[in-house]
Design a protein around this motif. Structure first.
Motif, PDB file in Angstrom:
ATOM      1  N   TRP A   1       0.963  -1.073  -0.064  1.00  0.00           N
ATOM      2  CA  TRP A   1      -0.233  -0.183   0.519  1.00  0.00           C
ATOM      3  C   TRP A   1       0.820   1.043   0.543  1.00  0.00           C
ATOM      4  N   ARG A   2       0.878   1.961  -0.866  1.00  0.00           N
ATOM      5  CA  ARG A   2       1.420   3.832  -0.955  1.00  0.00           C
ATOM      6  C   ARG A   2       0.607   4.698  -1.344  1.00  0.00           C
ATOM      7  N   PRO A   3       0.095   4.774  -0.226  1.00  0.00           N
ATOM      8  CA  PRO A   3      -1.284   5.863  -0.879  1.00  0.00           C
ATOM      9  C   PRO A   3      -1.404   7.605  -0.612  1.00  0.00           C
ATOM     10  N   THR A   4      -1.598   7.700  -1.095  1.00  0.00           N
ATOM     11  CA  THR A   4      -1.964   9.806  -1.423  1.00  0.00           C
ATOM     12  C   THR A   4      -2.024  10.141  -0.015  1.00  0.00           C
ATOM     13  N   PRO A   5      -1.681  11.020   0.244  1.00  0.00           N
ATOM     14  CA  PRO A   5      -1.469  12.088   1.756  1.00  0.00           C
ATOM     15  C   PRO A   5      -2.482  12.039   2.382  1.00  0.00           C
ATOM     16  N   VAL A   6      -3.612  12.197   1.659  1.00  0.00           N
ATOM     17  CA  VAL A   6      -4.975  11.900   2.252  1.00  0.00           C
ATOM     18  C   VAL A   6      -5.773  10.667   1.708  1.00  0.00           C
ATOM     19  N   PHE A   7      -5.293   9.489   2.508  1.00  0.00           N
ATOM     20  CA  PHE A   7      -5.738   8.785   1.755  1.00  0.00           C
ATOM     21  C   PHE A   7      -6.640   7.853   1.645  1.00  0.00           C
ATOM     22  N   GLN A   8      -7.898   8.519   1.998  1.00  0.00           N
ATOM     23  CA  GLN A   8      -9.776   8.373   1.454  1.00  0.00           C
ATOM     24  C   GLN A   8      -9.638   9.507   1.225  1.00  0.00           C
ATOM     25  N   THR A   9     -10.155   9.439  -0.194  1.00  0.00           N
ATOM     26  CA  THR A   9     -10.182  11.147  -0.910  1.00  0.00           C
ATOM     27  C   THR A   9     -11.290  12.186  -0.759  1.00  0.00           C
ATOM     28  N   TYR A  10     -11.977  11.842   0.103  1.00  0.00           N
ATOM     29  CA  TYR A  10     -13.686  12.141   1.113  1.00  0.00           C
ATOM     30  C   TYR A  10     -13.033  13.613   2.194  1.00  0.00           C
ATOM     31  N   PRO A  11     -11.174  13.496   2.880  1.00  0.00           N
ATOM     32  CA  PRO A  11     -11.551  14.973   3.859  1.00  0.00           C
ATOM     33  C   PRO A  11     -10.016  15.428   3.156  1.00  0.00           C
ATOM     34  N   ALA A  12     -10.051  15.449   1.556  1.00  0.00           N
ATOM     35  CA  ALA A  12      -9.385  16.110   0.619  1.00  0.00           C
ATOM     36  C   ALA A  12      -9.762  17.824   0.523  1.00  0.00           C
ATOM     37  N   TRP A  13     -10.605  17.780   1.173  1.00  0.00           N
ATOM     38  CA  TRP A  13     -11.684  19.158   1.421  1.00  0.00           C
ATOM     39  C   TRP A  13     -11.123  20.493   1.111  1.00  0.00           C
ATOM     40  N   SER A  14     -10.095  21.301   0.601  1.00  0.00           N
ATOM     41  CA  SER A  14      -9.071  22.223   0.492  1.00  0.00           C
ATOM     42  C   SER A  14      -8.331  21.996  -0.609  1.00  0.00           C
ATOM     43  N   PRO A  15      -8.316  22.770  -1.278  1.00  0.00           N
ATOM     44  CA  PRO A  15      -7.561  23.140  -2.847  1.00  0.00           C
ATOM     45  C   PRO A  15      -5.612  22.291  -2.394  1.00  0.00           C
ATOM     46  N   THR A  16      -5.202  22.525  -1.313  1.00  0.00           N
ATOM     47  CA  THR A  16      -4.050  22.115  -1.000  1.00  0.00           C
ATOM     48  C   THR A  16      -4.331  20.767  -0.540  1.00  0.00           C
ATOM     49  N   LEU A  17      -5.044  20.762   0.331  1.00  0.00           N
ATOM     50  CA  LEU A  17      -5.332  18.898   0.674  1.00  0.00           C
ATOM     51  C   LEU A  17      -5.291  18.542  -1.412  1.00  0.00           C
ATOM     52  N   ASP A  18      -5.851  18.410  -1.641  1.00  0.00           N
ATOM     53  CA  ASP A  18      -6.295  18.075  -3.143  1.00  0.00           C
ATOM     54  C   ASP A  18      -5.364  17.971  -3.756  1.00  0.00           C
ATOM     55  N   LYS A  19      -4.383  18.976  -4.010  1.00  0.00           N
ATOM     56  CA  LYS A  19      -2.652  18.943  -4.814  1.00  0.00           C
ATOM     57  C   LYS A  19      -2.180  18.368  -4.371  1.00  0.00           C
ATOM     58  N   LEU A  20      -1.979  18.111  -3.300  1.00  0.00           N
ATOM     59  CA  LEU A  20      -1.776  17.359  -2.702  1.00  0.00           C
ATOM     60  C   LEU A  20      -1.373  15.893  -2.640  1.00  0.00           C
ATOM     61  N   ASN A  21      -2.411  15.538  -2.804  1.00  0.00           N
ATOM     62  CA  ASN A  21      -3.151  14.029  -3.307  1.00  0.00           C
ATOM     63  C   ASN A  21      -2.356  14.247  -5.259  1.00  0.00           C
ATOM     64  N   ALA A  22      -3.503  15.025  -5.473  1.00  0.00           N
ATOM     65  CA  ALA A  22      -3.100  14.879  -7.349  1.00  0.00           C
ATOM     66  C   ALA A  22      -1.262  14.359  -7.628  1.00  0.00           C
ATOM     67  N   GLU A  23      -0.546  15.318  -6.511  1.00  0.00           N
ATOM     68  CA  GLU A  23       1.309  15.531  -6.751  1.00  0.00           C
ATOM     69  C   GLU A  23       1.633  14.085  -6.360  1.00  0.00           C
ATOM     70  N   SER A  24       1.629  13.618  -5.047  1.00  0.00           N
ATOM     71  CA  SER A  24       1.571  12.842  -5.137  1.00  0.00           C
ATOM     72  C   SER A  24       1.076  11.026  -5.391  1.00  0.00           C
ATOM     73  N   LEU A  25       0.013  11.455  -6.203  1.00  0.00           N
ATOM     74  CA  LEU A  25      -0.290  10.162  -7.195  1.00  0.00           C
ATOM     75  C   LEU A  25       0.380  10.307  -8.537  1.00  0.00           C
ATOM     76  N   THR A  26       0.194  11.766  -8.395  1.00  0.00           N
ATOM     77  CA  THR A  26       1.141  11.200  -9.815  1.00  0.00           C
ATOM     78  C   THR A  26       2.955  11.065  -9.675  1.00  0.00           C
ATOM     79  N   LYS A  27       3.438  11.601  -8.989  1.00  0.00           N
ATOM     80  CA  LYS A  27       5.121  11.409  -8.285  1.00  0.00           C
ATOM     81  C   LYS A  27       5.775  10.207  -7.718  1.00  0.00           C
TER      82      LYS A  27
END
Lengths: 144, 638
Positions: free
Chosen positions: B435-461
């Protein structure tokens, strides 16, 4: 954060809930001022139209603001993980088959039915999974 | 710390606490199940086992010690440590109540009172508490919240003392602050409450004791990094974690508010109001037997607990508030004839809110009665070689039977790092995936642009594969009726643009990372819109294009206040082809899919909408909501 199970539960008396909440909210807020800002210029304008109130029967957020579960794909759904327990209705479809399951195995049946007409079923919290094939859309309906 | 009894010896207190733990440590289910809540618990346990770095690689409403609050058997070490923590919380609560009661009563009476009080208090903290959902998964104790109560009792014991020694005051404040640092790594919000409580006690005892206030703050500041490192985390990651944790905590009221409030919230609100009035009266008019500083601490705690209870109103969240009321009444030196009356009023309130007639009352009572059996079973399971592994293997087998991830997907994943989307993390545990999750590992608490961006960048990299559980409906929905593709728009775009679908089968989709395949966002149009109107979504220019829309909503003052900040009474909605979805307001400006390319077929990214509108779930005597829609087109190579 048990959002999924919560919603099923708080549906009880949802209409009463909504009226009370709104009444309380309106009483509290009537005196409060509000401000709106208008949007700026646009590059393209598309003609808008009012919603047709009768369009579609799918409801995700009902008029009172509550979340209603919808199942509109074939498959086996885990109760509590994929869908809420509760009462569901479907308009029916030719060759509709559904089954309430004790496990994830499609043969481990508690109850099943094959029918083409409108149906209402009760998926219980003690069920493990629910199988639907060719039934169209199942819509969670509020408890009476 | 305050001496709990003058004449009872330490071992007698220890024995009484042990008996209390055995009697009231209700924990009927220890085998992990599937679903949203068990999945984040699995995530917390796996984060520890997989040595995932909190902060840069992981952030959630819980911290790196969050695994301690779960009674489920995920890993042996996690189970052992959780056992110590949970037993410790129950014991600390019992001893805290006894210590507070001991200020006015003899040892036998205070111990007896502590037994009765903890029994009553634990009841609403059992899992979903007064919500009374049946089912074993709903019956686990809420330990972080019990930890807050324990801290409250120890703080109260000090404030109820007639003339505490200065050293005792200092020690109590410092220990509470140190506990707050620890507890913050378990559950962020509860740690902050205890920290405020520690400082509050110091101020209430003597606001001029600046040195003590500073020591209290220092104890918290020192405890946090100490426990952080003891949790196996790098000290350098702590600031990052604090920043993102702050983002999570700050966004919770808006992100998780679920209006409209249920009818029980009205009753709960009245109970809370009555409680607040009673506290105010006690402060205003005073009482010779009730120290004002204790009432003020109760008021401070009430504020925090009520905020948690009503922020996302769920009956069991209010159960924590009721638990606090029970404890507060029990330790308040009320004249004896009034105490049973007040307790009876609280019980009646609880019954009127939710208890009456539910079969789960019986389940909760049985869970409590069976507590000694469960404690014995837990200790035996941890003590006997192989028994824990047997339980874990059986639970994994059950979960695999339910999830039924296709064999070819499991074979394709092998030992390759994989992220589970959007929330069924338990699948990674059940199938022993890397398991190598995105930082906010369930998507529902990524409720701000900062957290959404964090997840997106992690997913990509970082993440080569994504295993996605497909929603029951199309377009996919998230919790509370959110539109799946709008919940985390940047994350969704990363999944669309940097991954290809390897397969879709049995309600699972496997995505494999590929070279970026999306073109830039090309603006198409900007359209102002009012509530009750809808606009046409621009047509797709071929199957390999996507249409996206960003929504700049114009909130008024009531939207700002009553979408969670003060109270969750309304929120924005987005309407696609007449179907209403909850809008994650803070992420609404980021363009999200409204028409997906053909390559997304069968996945949670699939969507084909023709008309779009906006609205509110409830109108608080407000003008029609207005917004600007920005449409974009994006090329997506097949």
């Amino acid at each position: 954060m048990s959002a999924r199970q919560t919603v099923t539960e708080i549906r009880l008396g949802s209409q009463r809930i909504n009226r009370l909440a709104l009444a309380a909210g309106c009483l509290l807020l009537t005196a409060c001022g509000s401000s709106t800002k208008t949007t700026g210029s646009t590059t393209t304008v598309t003609v808008t139209q009012a919603w047709d109130a009768a369009s579609g029967s799918k409801t995700v957020i009902d008029p009172y603001g509550f979340y209603d579960n919808v199942i509109d794909k074939n498959g086996i759904y885990i109760i509590g993980a994929d869908i809420f327990p509760g009462r569901y209705r479907t308009a029916g479809n030719p060759e509709c088959y559904w089954a309430r399951l004790r496990s994830g195995d499609a043969r481990d049946i508690i109850d099943s039915h094959k029918n083409s007409g409108p149906q209402v079923i009760e998926i219980r919290e003690s069920d493990t999974a629910f199988l639907t094939q060719n039934c169209g859309m199942w819509q969670l309906v509020p408890n009476p | 710390m305050i001496m709990a009894a003058r004449d009872a010896t330490r071992w007698q207190l220890g024995l009484a606490a042990t008996v209390a733990v055995v009697m009231f440590w209700a924990q009927p289910s220890l085998d992990p199940t599937v679903g949203l809540d068990p999945s984040w618990q699995a995530g917390l346990a796996m984060a520890r086992d997989h040595h995932i770095a909190w902060g840069p690689d992981l952030v959630f409403t819980y911290g790196p010690l969050g695994f301690l609050q779960s009674s489920n058997y995920y890993f042996y070490g996690q189970s052992v440590l959780a056992t110590f923590y949970q037993a410790g919380v129950v014991a600390a609560l019992f001893l805290g109540i006894a210590a507070a009661l001991r200020q006015r009563h003899g040892a036998p009476a205070s111990l007896t009172g502590a037994f009765v009080t903890i029994g009553v208090t634990v009841f609403p903290h059992i899992g979903h508490g007064i919500s009374l959902l049946s089912g074993h998964s709903a019956l686990e104790l809420a330990y972080p919240e019990l930890g807050v109560l324990a801290a409250f009792t120890w703080a109260s014991a000090l404030l109820l003392h007639r003339e505490p020694r200065r050293s005792t005051v200092l020690t109590t404040c410092a220990v509470l602050a140190a506990f707050a640092g620890f507890q913050m790594l378990v559950k962020i919000s509860t740690g902050l409450v205890i920290a405020a409580m520690a400082l509050g006690v110091s101020v209430l005892m003597d606001w001029r004791a600046i040195r003590r206030h500073c020591i209290t703050i220092a104890a918290f500041a020192a405890s946090l990094p100490m426990w952080w490192m003891l949790a196996g985390q790098r000290l350098g990651d702590l600031p990052t974690w604090l920043r993102y944790a702050g983002e999570i905590v700050a966004g919770y009221p808006d992100g998780m508010a679920a209006p409209p409030l249920p009818v029980s919230a009205v009753e709960a609100g009245l109970v809370t109001l009555a409680w607040a009035v009673a506290l105010y009266a006690m402060v205003a008019f005073g009482s010779p037997t009730i120290p004002r500083r204790f009432v003020l601490l109760t008021g401070l705690t009430t504020t925090f607990v009520a905020k948690a209870a009503f922020g996302r109103f769920e009956p069991w969240h209010f159960g924590f508030f009721l638990g606090m009321m029970v404890v507060a009444v029990a330790i308040t030196p009320l004249p004896w004839p009034r105490r049973p009356f007040v307790v009876a009023v609280i019980v009646c309130c609880a019954v009127s809110i939710d208890l009456s007639g539910s079969p789960a009352v019986r389940e909760h009572a049985i869970a409590l009665l069976q507590a000694p059996v469960h404690v014995a079973d837990r200790l035996i399971t941890l003590a006997l070689p192989g028994r824990h592994e047997q339980r874990v293997d059986a639970a994994k087998k059950r979960q695999r039977a339910l999830y039924a991830v296709p064999d070819r997907f499991i074979a394709a994943i092998g030992s390759t790092p994989v992220h589970i989307d959007p929330q069924e993390i338990s699948a990674a545990w059940a199938y022993d995936l890397n398991w190598r999750p995105t930082p906010v590992f369930q998507t529902y608490p990524a409720w701000s642009p900062t957290l959404d961006k964090l997840n997106a960048e992690s997913l990509t990299k970082r993440t080569p594969l994504v295993l996605s559980r497909i929603s029951s409906t199309s377009p996919a929905t998230g919790i509370d009726g959110r539109l799946g593709v709008q919940e985390s728009p940047l994350y969704t775009r990363a999944l669309l643009c940097d991954y290809k679908v390897s397969g879709v089968e049995n309600r699972w989709a496997l995505f494999a990372r590929t070279d970026p395949r999306c073109g830039p966002l090309t603006p198409l149009s900007q359209i102002p819109i009012r509530q009750y109107d809808s606009v046409s979504i621009p047509a797709q220019n071929g199957p390999n294009t996507a249409i996206l829309v960003g929504i700049d909503v114009d909130p008024d003052i009531k939207d700002r206040l009553f979408q969670g900040s003060v109270a969750p009474l309304t929120n924005f909605t987005v309407i696609l082809d007449g179907v209403v979805y909850r809008l994650v307001a803070k992420n609404a400006a980021e363009p999200f899919l409204v028409t997906a390319p053909a390559s997304a077929a069968g996945t949670n990214l699939q969507i084909l909408a023709h008309r779009i509108g906006i609205g509110r779930s409830a109108n608080l005597n407000q003008p029609e909501v207005t917004a600007r829609l920005r449409f974009y087109e994006m090329r997506v190579n097949p």
